[in-house]
Design a protein around this motif. Structure first.
Motif, mmCIF file in Angstrom:
data_model
loop_
_atom_site.group_PDB
_atom_site.id
_atom_site.type_symbol
_atom_site.label_atom_id
_atom_site.label_comp_id
_atom_site.label_asym_id
_atom_site.label_seq_id
_atom_site.Cartn_x
_atom_site.Cartn_y
_atom_site.Cartn_z
ATOM 1 N N ARG A 54 0.811 -1.211 0.000
ATOM 2 C CA ARG A 54 0.000 0.000 0.000
ATOM 3 C C ARG A 54 0.846 1.264 0.000
ATOM 4 N NH1 ARG A 54 -5.385 -0.833 1.871
ATOM 5 N NH2 ARG A 54 -5.690 1.353 1.355
ATOM 6 N N THR A 61 -5.208 2.749 -7.677
ATOM 7 C CA THR A 61 -5.341 1.484 -6.962
ATOM 8 C C THR A 61 -5.700 1.738 -5.504
ATOM 9 O OG1 THR A 61 -3.701 0.500 -8.436
ATOM 10 C CG2 THR A 61 -4.212 -0.706 -6.429
ATOM 11 N N ASP A 62 -5.086 2.723 -4.897
ATOM 12 C CA ASP A 62 -5.400 3.042 -3.504
ATOM 13 C C ASP A 62 -6.852 3.479 -3.360
ATOM 14 O OD1 ASP A 62 -4.236 3.183 -0.802
ATOM 15 O OD2 ASP A 62 -4.925 5.258 -0.945
ATOM 16 N N TRP A 65 -8.864 0.299 -3.037
ATOM 17 C CA TRP A 65 -8.705 -0.298 -1.710
ATOM 18 C C TRP A 65 -9.472 0.486 -0.657
ATOM 19 C CZ3 TRP A 65 -2.953 -0.679 -3.057
ATOM 20 C CH2 TRP A 65 -2.662 -1.939 -3.599
ATOM 21 N N THR A 66 -9.402 1.796 -0.720
ATOM 22 C CA THR A 66 -10.115 2.633 0.242
ATOM 23 C C THR A 66 -11.618 2.419 0.127
ATOM 24 O OG1 THR A 66 -8.331 4.258 0.249
ATOM 25 C CG2 THR A 66 -10.491 5.007 1.023
ATOM 26 N N GLU A 69 -12.446 -0.904 1.756
ATOM 27 C CA GLU A 69 -12.296 -0.858 3.215
ATOM 28 C C GLU A 69 -13.365 -0.027 3.916
ATOM 29 O OE1 GLU A 69 -7.443 -1.245 3.380
ATOM 30 O OE2 GLU A 69 -8.357 0.734 3.186
ATOM 31 N N LEU A 92 -5.275 -7.934 -5.764
ATOM 32 C CA LEU A 92 -5.937 -6.751 -5.229
ATOM 33 C C LEU A 92 -6.339 -6.982 -3.773
ATOM 34 C CD1 LEU A 92 -7.177 -3.913 -6.151
ATOM 35 C CD2 LEU A 92 -9.320 -5.179 -6.283
ATOM 36 N N PHE A 93 -6.895 -8.155 -3.483
ATOM 37 C CA PHE A 93 -7.327 -8.460 -2.118
ATOM 38 C C PHE A 93 -6.157 -8.855 -1.218
ATOM 39 C CE2 PHE A 93 -11.422 -8.437 -4.160
ATOM 40 C CZ PHE A 93 -12.203 -7.823 -3.195
ATOM 41 N N LEU A 96 -4.986 -6.085 1.156
ATOM 42 C CA LEU A 96 -5.849 -5.598 2.236
ATOM 43 C C LEU A 96 -5.444 -6.220 3.563
ATOM 44 C CD1 LEU A 96 -9.404 -5.822 0.631
ATOM 45 C CD2 LEU A 96 -8.016 -3.778 0.959
#
Length: 174
Positions: A54, A61-62, A65-66, A69, A92-93, A96
């Motif tokens: 990250r 990409t961030d 993820w955000t 989440e 991708l996962f 996390l």
């Protein structure tokens, strides 16, 4: 107002998988009165495969993820490749935190070429989200090529299966 996020493991657009995820997310968001966001691997960009954490992740990409989440419910779909979801979707996962999805309602979906590929949902997807201790809803959606009409629009039969799965997701949220 809550947010429902859809993630599709497709590599190109247009995509049957993305269209199915969009349809599921839009239906659930409408029923719940929530905001809807849908992403696919194209949105993460080609740098996803070269991202190993990250800390140095590209903003696109961030952002995904955000969204994952912070969402209130998640829909994840993938085309079936070699009896599993796509490798970049797993990547991708992988980035996390293991607690990022704890207790979060998740609906899984997949598209494939043969009916036997439907087993991927139970043998691959459910264990992935069980690892995260997400609340994977009992309903799921699996679709074959013939479940889509022109421009990847879901057929009426697929829309009915989607409606049933959305019902299980909405019940889990409420």
């Amino acid at each position: 107002m809550g947010t429902i996020v859809g993630i599709s493991g497709n590599f190109s657009r247009p995509s049957k998988t993305r269209r199915m995820v969009e349809t599921i997310v839009e239906a659930a968001a409408t029923e719940l009165g929530w905001e809807a966001l849908v992403f696919d691997l194209v949105d993460a960009g080609p740098s996803l495969g070269a991202t190993f954490g990250r800390k140095n992740a590209p903003p696109e990409t961030d952002r995904i993820w955000t969204a994952i989440e912070t969402c209130d419910a998640l829909v994840v779909g993938s085309p079936v490749y070699k009896a599993s979801y796509t490798g970049l979707l797993k990547h991708l996962f992988d980035m996390l935190d293991m607690n990022a999805l704890r207790g979060r309602p998740v609906l899984v979906a997949a598209t494939g070429k043969t009916s036997s590929h439907e087993l991927m949902i139970d043998h691959q997807f459910r264990p992935l989200f069980a690892f995260f201790r997400a609340a994977v809803v009992p309903g799921s959606v699996y679709a074959l090529d013939q479940d889509f009409g022109p421009e990847n629009e879901p057929t009426e039969a697929l829309r009915q299966r989607i409606a049933s799965a959305v019902g299980t997701l909405v019940a889990a949220v409420r």
